[in-house]
Design a protein around this motif. Structure first.
Motif, short mmCIF file in Angstrom:
data_model
loop_
_atom_site.label_atom_id
_atom_site.label_comp_id
_atom_site.label_asym_id
_atom_site.label_seq_id
_atom_site.Cartn_x
_atom_site.Cartn_y
_atom_site.Cartn_z
N GLY A 97 4.28 -2.55 7.70
CA GLY A 97 5.65 -2.07 7.73
C GLY A 97 5.80 -0.67 8.27
N CYS A 98 4.71 0.06 8.41
CA CYS A 98 4.81 1.42 8.95
C CYS A 98 5.04 1.41 10.46
N ARG A 131 4.66 -2.75 3.06
CA ARG A 131 4.12 -4.10 3.03
C ARG A 131 3.08 -4.22 4.13
N THR A 132 1.89 -4.65 3.75
CA THR A 132 0.76 -4.66 4.67
C THR A 132 0.14 -6.05 4.68
N HIS A 175 -3.05 1.86 6.17
CA HIS A 175 -2.65 0.88 5.17
C HIS A 175 -3.41 -0.43 5.33
N THR A 176 -3.49 -0.95 6.58
CA THR A 176 -4.25 -2.19 6.78
C THR A 176 -5.74 -1.97 6.56
N ALA A 177 -6.23 -0.77 6.93
CA ALA A 177 -7.64 -0.47 6.67
C ALA A 177 -7.91 -0.45 5.17
N VAL A 181 0.86 -1.19 0.00
CA VAL A 181 0.00 0.00 0.00
C VAL A 181 0.89 1.23 0.00
N GLN A 182 0.58 2.16 -0.88
CA GLN A 182 1.37 3.38 -0.99
C GLN A 182 0.66 4.54 -0.31
N ASP A 183 1.46 5.31 0.46
CA ASP A 183 0.93 6.55 1.04
C ASP A 183 0.73 7.59 -0.07
#
Length: 449
Positions: free
Chosen positions: A166-167, A104-105, A175-177, A95-97
């Protein structure tokens, strides 16, 4: 059917796998499926199916930071979730900000045990409709309910979706959401995604269902039953009933609504959230009534009418805009609705009927009412008796802004005049003197007519 499976135009992905995770020659390629990244789709809602919504409820019901959920929805809509890899117990994506930083999520969900799978398969083959629904990529509610009765939780519950990112966040982050919202879209298209993360891929599950169906057909061909003497001897042995479930400490909190995208005309998110919260509170109230001692000796109250339900909702302290809609829809206006709410809080539908209805008391009920009024002040000084002026089921105290109203169940309800309007002044009582005292007004004395 359009499926988000990352397949190439010939039906195979870049590794030569088909959409169900098998190679072109039919050999299993491992219990893993990869779904291509979705393009940006702003304004698109998530989870059109009920099982997709249940997936999001498991996320939204336990996430500690609502802002992270909103961030996740924005990332998912912006196409920031890369290819999604689904395998037993784990879902993975990059997932990219918004600044293009990649993370990596992972979202983890516990696999079902072999024993749980056996119970599920045994249950599913008993009903041909379950297998047919799965083949149509549907998950009807009764399939999930039957699985729960067999001790198998297919859909995740609150707290079952475990995040890893990974954050470095320890709870669900944006990201997980975002990954969970993306998976809800995949589940809408294909419930076998859920079965895979629970531990069984599509082909393995269908093969097992076919095998179980054959085994059950073989069992049906054998003689069934037990020895008559054994059945008679065990006839008086019954298992005990399970304990009554505990009452939740508070009503459940409904999931937050997805309001980032445009809404259909006429949809008010605040009204929907209020209705969901009041429904939860009502469900807890009904449960409390059902499990209290002596419940079986009380009559079940009929469901309120639409007009009564508008007052019930207004008694839940809705937002101003919702209260205005209830006032207009009920035809009472704001002031009339406020009075009706006071009545509802004193005694529900019975109190509301006393507020709204003026009815002629029949001779028998009138005689009982007069006897009750006589006996209420029988032991006191004659001068202490208030003077009443009667009309229909309403007895107004002469010279005072106080009134008693007789309910159809024989109880007395106190009313007081405020700013030219009769308003409820207390709860019902069997004794008219008690009801009148709760009105809280100084009464003139005289002789009861």
């Amino acid at each position: 059917m359009n499926r988000y499976d990352g397949a190439e135009p010939d039906g195979h992905d870049a590794d030569g796998h088909t959409a169900d995770g098998h190679t072109a020659d039919g050999e299993a390629a491992g219990a893993e499926r990869t779904f291509a990244a979705l393009p940006p789709a702003r304004g698109r809602g998530f989870a059109q199916t009920w099982w997709g919504r249940a997936w999001l409820t498991a996320l939204e019901g336990t996430a500690l930071d609502v802002q992270q959920l909103k961030a996740g929805r924005r990332l998912a809509r912006a196409g920031a979730v890369g290819a999604v890899s689904v395998r037993p117990g784990r879902i993975t994506a990059v997932v990219q900000d918004r600044d293009r930083t990649a993370h990596r999520t992972d979202v983890l969900l516990q696999e079902l045990s072999d024993e749980q799978w056996d119970r599920f398969l045994d249950m599913a083959v008993e009903r041909a409709g379950h297998v047919a629904a799965l083949l149509d990529r549907e998950m009807p509610p009764h399939l999930v309910e039957d699985a729960e009765l067999a001790g198998v939780e297919l859909l995740p519950g609150l707290g079952d979706l475990e995040p890893e990112c990974g954050c470095g966040a320890w709870d669900h982050c944006g990201h997980t959401a975002a990954l969970c919202y993306q998976v809800a879209l995949l589940l809408d298209q294909d419930p076998f995604v859920l079965f895979l993360v629970r531990g069984r891929g599509e082909r393995a599950l269908l093969d097992a269902l076919q095998s179980y169906a054959g085994t059950r057909a073989e069992k049906r061909s054998r003689p069934e039953g037990v020895d008559a003497a054994e059945a008679f001897a065990a006839g008086g042995i019954r298992p005990g009933l399970p304990d009554v479930p505990p009452l939740p400490a508070a009503p459940g909190v409904p999931p937050s609504l997805d309001t980032d995208g445009p809404l259909p005309a006429g949809i008010d998110p605040s009204a929907l959230e209020f209705l969901a919260a009041r429904t939860s509170a009502r469900a807890r109230h009904l449960l409390a009534e059902a499990i209290r001692d002596g419940h079986e000796r009380h009559l079940v109250e009929p469901d309120p009418t639409v007009a009564q339900d508008a007052v019930r909702l207004a008694a839940g302290d809705p937002p101003r805009a919702v209260a205005d809609r209830l006032a207009a829809g009920s035809g009472r206006g704001r002031e009339g609705l406020d009075v009706a709410v006071r009545a509802w809080r004193q005694g529900g539908t019975a109190a509301l009927a006393v507020l709204d209805e003026e009815w002629m008391v029949d001779a028998e009920a009138l005689a009982r009412a007069r006897a009750a009024l006589e006996s209420a002040w029988a032991e006191g000084d004659e001068d202490e008796r208030p003077v009443f002026r009667a009309r229909a089921n309403r007895w107004t105290v002469v010279g005072a802004p106080v009134q008693l109203r007789l309910g159809r169940d024989g109880r007395w309800w106190p009313y007081r005049k405020e700013r030219g309007r009769w308003v409820p002044a207390g709860g019902a009582a069997q004794d008219p003197a008690t009801a009148l005292a709760s009105a809280g007004a100084e009464l003139p004395t005289g002789t009861t007519p």
